[in-house]
Scaffold this active site. Structure first.
Site, PDB file in Angstrom:
ATOM      1  N   GLU A  46      80.850  38.826  17.835  1.00 52.41           N
ATOM      2  CA  GLU A  46      79.751  37.995  17.431  1.00 52.41           C
ATOM      3  C   GLU A  46      79.219  37.899  15.831  1.00 52.41           C
ATOM      4  O   GLU A  46      79.604  39.314  15.552  1.00 52.41           O
ATOM      5  CB  GLU A  46      78.450  38.370  18.349  1.00 52.41           C
ATOM      6  CG  GLU A  46      77.350  37.291  17.600  1.00 52.41           C
ATOM      7  CD  GLU A  46      75.874  37.883  17.851  1.00 52.41           C
ATOM      8  OE1 GLU A  46      74.893  37.023  17.745  1.00 52.41           O
ATOM      9  OE2 GLU A  46      75.631  38.767  18.786  1.00 52.41           O
ATOM     10  N   ASP A 111      72.117  53.245  10.108  1.00 51.55           N
ATOM     11  CA  ASP A 111      71.355  52.585   8.794  1.00 51.55           C
ATOM     12  C   ASP A 111      70.496  53.494   8.387  1.00 51.55           C
ATOM     13  O   ASP A 111      69.546  53.965   9.030  1.00 51.55           O
ATOM     14  CB  ASP A 111      70.680  51.351   9.561  1.00 51.55           C
ATOM     15  CG  ASP A 111      69.897  50.411   8.757  1.00 51.55           C
ATOM     16  OD1 ASP A 111      69.778  50.759   7.508  1.00 51.55           O
ATOM     17  OD2 ASP A 111      69.171  49.414   9.145  1.00 51.55           O
ATOM     18  N   ASP A 113      67.558  53.736   5.229  1.00 50.95           N
ATOM     19  CA  ASP A 113      66.861  52.812   4.522  1.00 50.95           C
ATOM     20  C   ASP A 113      65.664  53.786   3.698  1.00 50.95           C
ATOM     21  O   ASP A 113      65.063  54.432   4.290  1.00 50.95           O
ATOM     22  CB  ASP A 113      65.802  51.836   5.506  1.00 50.95           C
ATOM     23  CG  ASP A 113      65.376  50.664   4.528  1.00 50.95           C
ATOM     24  OD1 ASP A 113      64.751  51.034   3.694  1.00 50.95           O
ATOM     25  OD2 ASP A 113      65.623  49.652   5.119  1.00 50.95           O
ATOM     26  N   CYS A 124      59.013  55.874  -6.520  1.00 57.44           N
ATOM     27  CA  CYS A 124      58.902  54.730  -6.097  1.00 57.44           C
ATOM     28  C   CYS A 124      58.400  54.534  -4.559  1.00 57.44           C
ATOM     29  O   CYS A 124      58.113  55.534  -3.971  1.00 57.44           O
ATOM     30  CB  CYS A 124      60.496  54.097  -5.794  1.00 57.44           C
ATOM     31  SG  CYS A 124      61.303  54.404  -7.440  1.00 57.44           S
ATOM     32  N   CYS A 130      65.102  54.005  -7.483  1.00 57.31           N
ATOM     33  CA  CYS A 130      65.518  54.259  -8.736  1.00 57.31           C
ATOM     34  C   CYS A 130      66.493  55.484  -8.836  1.00 57.31           C
ATOM     35  O   CYS A 130      66.962  55.742  -7.713  1.00 57.31           O
ATOM     36  CB  CYS A 130      64.238  54.993  -9.762  1.00 57.31           C
ATOM     37  SG  CYS A 130      63.755  56.220  -9.292  1.00 57.31           S
ATOM     38  N   SER A 162      73.811  48.692   1.020  1.00 63.16           N
ATOM     39  CA  SER A 162      73.043  47.409   1.647  1.00 63.16           C
ATOM     40  C   SER A 162      72.742  46.503   0.827  1.00 63.16           C
ATOM     41  O   SER A 162      72.592  45.370   1.260  1.00 63.16           O
ATOM     42  CB  SER A 162      71.874  47.725   2.190  1.00 63.16           C
ATOM     43  OG  SER A 162      70.963  48.250   1.291  1.00 63.16           O
ATOM     44  N   HIS A 314      73.377  45.475  18.857  1.00 62.76           N
ATOM     45  CA  HIS A 314      72.618  45.314  17.805  1.00 62.76           C
ATOM     46  C   HIS A 314      73.193  44.926  16.575  1.00 62.76           C
ATOM     47  O   HIS A 314      74.668  45.415  16.277  1.00 62.76           O
ATOM     48  CB  HIS A 314      71.951  46.936  17.477  1.00 62.76           C
ATOM     49  CG  HIS A 314      70.793  46.928  16.707  1.00 62.76           C
ATOM     50  ND1 HIS A 314      70.811  46.320  15.324  1.00 62.76           N
ATOM     51  CD2 HIS A 314      69.526  47.227  16.865  1.00 62.76           C
ATOM     52  CE1 HIS A 314      69.500  46.534  14.844  1.00 62.76           C
ATOM     53  NE2 HIS A 314      68.698  46.903  15.917  1.00 62.76           N
TER      54      HIS A 314
END
Length: 424
Positions: A46, A111, A113, A124, A130, A162, A314
């Site tokens: 997919e 993943d 983040d 930040c 940064c 990413s 997922h």
């Protein structure tokens, strides 16, 4: 257009050029086809496309590389996500009897983040990053890459930026692709240490004996902690950040440290005082007092989105997708150059399209050579030449090297298969 000045309003004009002349379709197909070892592996995969104005198209699937190319060049997606390999072609999922359309396999994915670290970075917040806080991604890759290779025995790990504020890992070994939801959950839980939401102050709890995996992870964290936490984030500088650190130590120790900190202002010396207190506690307490290690892990250990790793179906953003907000290409990261990887040096779509327009010596001879070839070969060669003229070249080369490593294992699989078929 100046190379660094990406304007999202120009994306509709740049994407057709990117998909027509720069997107590395042959490597992309070579990756997701996995050497053709399993029949219909690519065909039952997919893809989902996010188009202009957030129109979301799921269950796309393609028979060949050429079909994928044509569709992407027609739709010019703002974002590409890759999903599972299904029991049937995803594009025909509506025609399949309910319940028989099943997600069978997918790479084991991770993943990470930067927004999940907002409580431990002061430079930040939210989507901003940064060079100071990017160290957290370097630490995450170092820890997870070692664990997945040494603790689990996986070999084919593709790390990808990413395009904005995080990194993804695609574990491409056959054994990883075949893992059940329960097995994926077990791997994700094994790798998770930082637990609890915003309201939870202490997110890492260590007990005796400390697991070898945690010891190995601490070895990595210790290399980066003084520079990252004590200098760049200054966690023992301002009162507000000191209070956050001291909330993670036992109450009696906290009072002593607050006294000691009155006379000691240097962050490195304050950290030394915390370590000394921890050693003292460890020698007198019955059960483990590892609060200095817990602080290091809470501030630096990888924070995984475990739900992304657990599900077979997922979707995850594809390598070489363009990030619509930053314009940066989602590029593979060469782990050999990890400490020098700079997310701000990753090319934007505007830069590589501009590089394509720059005249180069030898272009005329190449054009005349193309006229002697058949059209398809010439177009394919031109595309190879096109991305090689841009800053995208080194990232495509890294993907090529990764695929060469995988191809060696496919060859072994194909030989074994043919040997088995010859047995009567």
């Amino acid at each position: 257009m100046p190379s660094s000045d990406y304007d999202s309003a120009c994306l509709p004009d740049l994407l057709p050029l990117y998909y027509r002349r720069l997107f590395p379709f042959s490597q992309y197909y070579r990756w997701l086809n996995y050497g053709g070892v399993q029949k219909n592996y690519f065909q039952n995969r997919e893809f989902s496309f996010t188009l202009k104005d957030d129109i979301y198209v799921r269950y796309q699937s393609f028979s060949t590389q050429s079909e994928l190319e044509k569709e992407m060049q027609k739709m010019n997606p703002y974002k590409i996500d890759v999903g599972a390999v299904y029991s049937h072609r995803p594009s025909q999922h509506n025609t399949v009897k309910s319940g028989s359309f099943q997600a069978l396999e997918k790479e084991l994915v991770f993943d990470i983040d930067m927004t999940d670290y907002d409580d431990v970075r002061s430079c930040c917040s939210a989507a901003d990053i940064c060079s100071k806080c990017w160290t957290l991604m370097t630490i995450a890759i170092r820890i997870l890459d070692r664990a997945l290779r040494e603790d689990f025995g996986f070999q084919h790990l593709l790390w990808v930026y990413s395009g904005r504020r995080g990194v993804h890992c695609w574990v491409c070994d056959e054994a990883a692709r075949k893992l059940s939801v329960a097995a994926r959950s077990a791997v994700a839980e094994y790798l998770s240490l930082v637990k609890g939401g915003e309201e939870m102050m202490k997110k890492v709890m260590l007990s005796d004996p400390i697991h070898p995996f945690i010891r190995e992870s601490l070895t990595v964290v210790e290399q980066y902690f003084p520079r990252y936490a004590l200098q760049d984030q200054d966690i023992l500088g301002r009162k507000e950040s000191i209070d956050k650190v001291l909330a993670l130590v036992p109450e009696d120790v906290r009072k002593e440290l607050q006294q000691d900190f009155q006379n000691e202002k240097k962050p490195e010396s304050r950290w030394k005082l915390i370590r000394e207190q921890a050693l003292r506690k460890q020698s007198t307490a019955k059960k483990g007092q590892h609060f200095e290690k817990e602080i290091m892990l809470q501030y630096c250990y990888p924070r995984l989105d475990v739900n992304v790793s657990k599900g077979v179906n997922h979707l995850l953003k594809s390598p070489f997708s363009v990030h619509p907000k930053t314009g940066r290409i989602s590029v593979p990261i060469d782990i050999k150059e990890l400490d020098t990887f700079d997310p701000f040096a990753v090319p934007t779509i505007s830069l590589i399209c501009e590089e394509l327009d720059r005249p180069r010596e030898g272009d005329e001879e190449e054009k005349s050579a193309d006229t002697n070839d058949n059209e398809k070969d010439a177009a394919e060669r031109r595309k190879i030449r096109d991305y090689k003229r841009t800053s995208l070249a080194k990232y495509v080369k890294h993907l090529d090297q990764f695929l060469d490593g995988m191809a060696r294992s496919w060859k072994g699989d194909l030989l074994r298969k043919s040997d088995l078929q010859k047995e009567f």
